[in-house]
Write an enzyme that holds these catalytic residues in place. Structure first.
Site, PDB file in Angstrom:
ATOM      1  N   CYS A 174       1.768  -5.482   8.233  1.00 53.41           N
ATOM      2  CA  CYS A 174       0.709  -6.323   8.806  1.00 53.41           C
ATOM      3  C   CYS A 174       1.268  -7.509   9.582  1.00 53.41           C
ATOM      4  O   CYS A 174       0.637  -7.992  10.520  1.00 53.41           O
ATOM      5  CB  CYS A 174      -0.233  -6.796   7.697  1.00 53.41           C
ATOM      6  SG  CYS A 174      -1.147  -5.431   6.959  1.00 53.41           S
ATOM      7  N   CYS A 206      -2.951  -9.923   4.892  1.00 51.69           N
ATOM      8  CA  CYS A 206      -1.866  -9.266   4.157  1.00 51.69           C
ATOM      9  C   CYS A 206      -0.510  -9.782   4.623  1.00 51.69           C
ATOM     10  O   CYS A 206      -0.285  -9.998   5.813  1.00 51.69           O
ATOM     11  CB  CYS A 206      -1.954  -7.754   4.349  1.00 51.69           C
ATOM     12  SG  CYS A 206      -0.665  -6.854   3.473  1.00 51.69           S
ATOM     13  N   CYS A 261       2.413  -8.197   4.098  1.00 52.76           N
ATOM     14  CA  CYS A 261       3.446  -7.154   4.152  1.00 52.76           C
ATOM     15  C   CYS A 261       4.042  -7.046   5.546  1.00 52.76           C
ATOM     16  O   CYS A 261       3.455  -7.500   6.536  1.00 52.76           O
ATOM     17  CB  CYS A 261       2.881  -5.807   3.688  1.00 52.76           C
ATOM     18  SG  CYS A 261       2.061  -4.844   4.962  1.00 52.76           S
ATOM     19  N   ASP A 312      -0.790   3.974 -13.443  1.00 53.97           N
ATOM     20  CA  ASP A 312       0.089   4.556 -12.431  1.00 53.97           C
ATOM     21  C   ASP A 312      -0.715   5.583 -11.677  1.00 53.97           C
ATOM     22  O   ASP A 312      -1.616   6.205 -12.253  1.00 53.97           O
ATOM     23  CB  ASP A 312       1.291   5.256 -13.086  1.00 53.97           C
ATOM     24  CG  ASP A 312       0.910   6.625 -13.625  1.00 53.97           C
ATOM     25  OD1 ASP A 312       1.061   7.614 -12.883  1.00 53.97           O
ATOM     26  OD2 ASP A 312       0.427   6.716 -14.771  1.00 53.97           O
ATOM     27  N   ASP A 356       7.629   8.980 -17.628  1.00 52.36           N
ATOM     28  CA  ASP A 356       6.738   9.916 -18.292  1.00 52.36           C
ATOM     29  C   ASP A 356       7.610  11.045 -18.846  1.00 52.36           C
ATOM     30  O   ASP A 356       8.631  11.396 -18.251  1.00 52.36           O
ATOM     31  CB  ASP A 356       5.705  10.450 -17.280  1.00 52.36           C
ATOM     32  CG  ASP A 356       4.612  11.245 -17.978  1.00 52.36           C
ATOM     33  OD1 ASP A 356       4.614  11.283 -19.227  1.00 52.36           O
ATOM     34  OD2 ASP A 356       3.775  11.825 -17.278  1.00 52.36           O
ATOM     35  N   HIS A 397       2.265  -1.098   3.123  1.00 53.27           N
ATOM     36  CA  HIS A 397       1.026  -1.878   3.116  1.00 53.27           C
ATOM     37  C   HIS A 397       0.192  -1.546   1.878  1.00 53.27           C
ATOM     38  O   HIS A 397      -0.320  -2.445   1.208  1.00 53.27           O
ATOM     39  CB  HIS A 397       0.191  -1.629   4.380  1.00 53.27           C
ATOM     40  CG  HIS A 397      -1.199  -2.163   4.223  1.00 53.27           C
ATOM     41  ND1 HIS A 397      -1.481  -3.508   4.311  1.00 53.27           N
ATOM     42  CD2 HIS A 397      -2.368  -1.549   3.886  1.00 53.27           C
ATOM     43  CE1 HIS A 397      -2.766  -3.693   4.043  1.00 53.27           C
ATOM     44  NE2 HIS A 397      -3.321  -2.527   3.801  1.00 53.27           N
TER      45      HIS A 397
HETATM   46 ZN    ZN Z   1      -0.232  -5.133   4.841  1.00 57.01          ZN
END
Ligand code: ZN
Length: 386
Positions: free
Chosen positions: A326, A321, A323, A283, A90, A352
């Site tokens: 998790c 999930c 990630c 964003d 930006d 996450h």
């Molecule tokens: Zn997660």
């Protein structure tokens, strides 16, 4: 740089692909915010593991600290922050007007004092563009004036004249750079080549909450010609419905074969409503800021992990999930980390949340591909407690 792959059958939602020197970005897509060249608490490897394709950084902040010389010496922003994927920067127009002190707008630029140490600076459309060339971002934004909400029509009209003038000067400087780098005429639409690769320049549609001024802005920006078009000056305190109305009336006026970017917007509901109206990229600080505040995004809504009911809950935030948060940690442990003010908690929830956002965008793309965007929106928001 943007290819429209398909439009949804029932809405304005679009499936597309942006191609940059640092990789492809499937749209609709969401960019986590790395204001000063860092997505707070996360390493680039972690950001990549979340399936994030593109980041946003901010020229105003990076100009003030660490400054052009440091980033130039480091070989550009990608090298400096060790992120090899696409970056959009930006211009910092919004930050100059919202953060800096004693900001004075002049015809040729804006004078302000740094919010960090009070030292004085003068930004021009050209100087901000040249700085973004030092950064080597894949997509650069023009300098614009973001008017507050509410603002009077005549003030917004005057401001828009300045923003358009700055957009024209940015584009001229951008084209001159092409000549400086010896690019061929045929490369003109593909942007200048720096050591970091090709760069593209997006224009920003301003015009406050006035439909006539938004239209005027679009007409003028299209006449100047940009690689993509952003909607700025939204989500600045106006009612949500008014923002959707502005998006709905403005997006169809933009070229189909260019990226449509809605700046600084990114709640779950705003993403669905805006994708439906033809927005390609977003964003927002929402996923990372919430993560640092102990709030995790889940399919049923936001979860405040500090809440006492998670003290003995040994399940992950989201079983589906993928990630690292998790896969490895239970709600009880995350609850404990936040209670004990451990930095690891901030990191895990940030990871996450950006994973959740990337997955959401992937599901949205899949739904558009299968002409069932509205069905997916209804199903998702039906389970999601806003
Ligand atoms: Zn997660």
């Amino acid at each position: 740089m943007f290819k429209l792959i398909k439009k949804d059958r029932d809405t304005q939602a679009r499936l597309g692909k942006m191609t940059t020197s640092h990789g492809e970005v499937d749209t609709p897509n969401f960019m986590p915010v790395g204001t000063v060249g860092s997505v707070k608490t996360l390493t680039p490897d972690e950001i990549k593991s979340a399936d994030t394709q593109m980041l946003l950084a901010n020229a105003y902040h990076l100009f003030l600290r660490p400054g052009a010389e440091v980033i130039k010496q480091a070989g550009g922003l990608h090298n400096f922050m060790n992120w090899s994927g696409p970056i959009l920067t930006d211009s910092g127009g919004y930050q100059v007007f919202s953060l800096a002190q004693l900001c004075k707008i002049k015809d040729d630029g804006v004078e302000f004092k740094s919010h960090i140490d009070g030292s004085s600076f003068f930004f021009t459309p050209e100087s901000i563009l040249e700085f973004q060339q030092v950064l080597g971002s894949d997509i650069m934004m023009v300098l614009d004036e973001c008017v507050p909400y509410p603002s009077q029509h005549d003030y917004v009209k005057r401001s828009l004249k300045l923003t358009t003038d700055w957009a024209r000067r940015s584009r001229h400087r951008f084209l001159r750079c092409l000549e400086d780098t010896g690019s061929q005429q045929s490369d003109r639409n593909n942007g200048p080549i720096t050591t970091q690769g090709r760069q593209y320049l997006f224009g920003i549609v301003q015009g406050g909450m006035y439909f006539d001024l938004r239209k005027e802005a679009v007409d003028q920006l299209i006449e100047i010609g940009f690689d993509g078009y952003a909607l700025g000056g939204l989500s600045v305190g106006e009612p949500r419905e008014l923002m959707y109305d502005i998006v709905e009336s403005t997006i169809p006026m933009l070229p189909d074969n260019k990226t449509h970017y809605l700046m600084g917007v990114g709640t779950i509901i705003d993403i669905f409503e805006s994708v439906e109206r033809g927005v390609d990229i977003f964003d927002c600080v929402v996923p990372t800021r919430n993560g640092r505040n102990g709030v995790a995004f889940t399919a049923t809504g936001k979860m405040q992990i500090r809440n006492a009911r998670f003290k003995n809950d040994n399940t992950p935030i989201d079983r589906e999930c993928v990630c690292a948060c998790c896969k490895g940690y239970a709600r009880s442990y995350l609850h404990h980390l936040f209670k004990a003010n451990e930095i690891l908690g901030l990191r895990l929830l940030s990871l996450h949340n950006i994973t959740f956002y990337a997955k959401l965008m992937q599901n949205i793309r899949q739904a558009i591909k299968e002409d069932r965007f509205l069905e997916f929106k209804k199903e998702f928001l039906g389970n999601y407690n806003t």
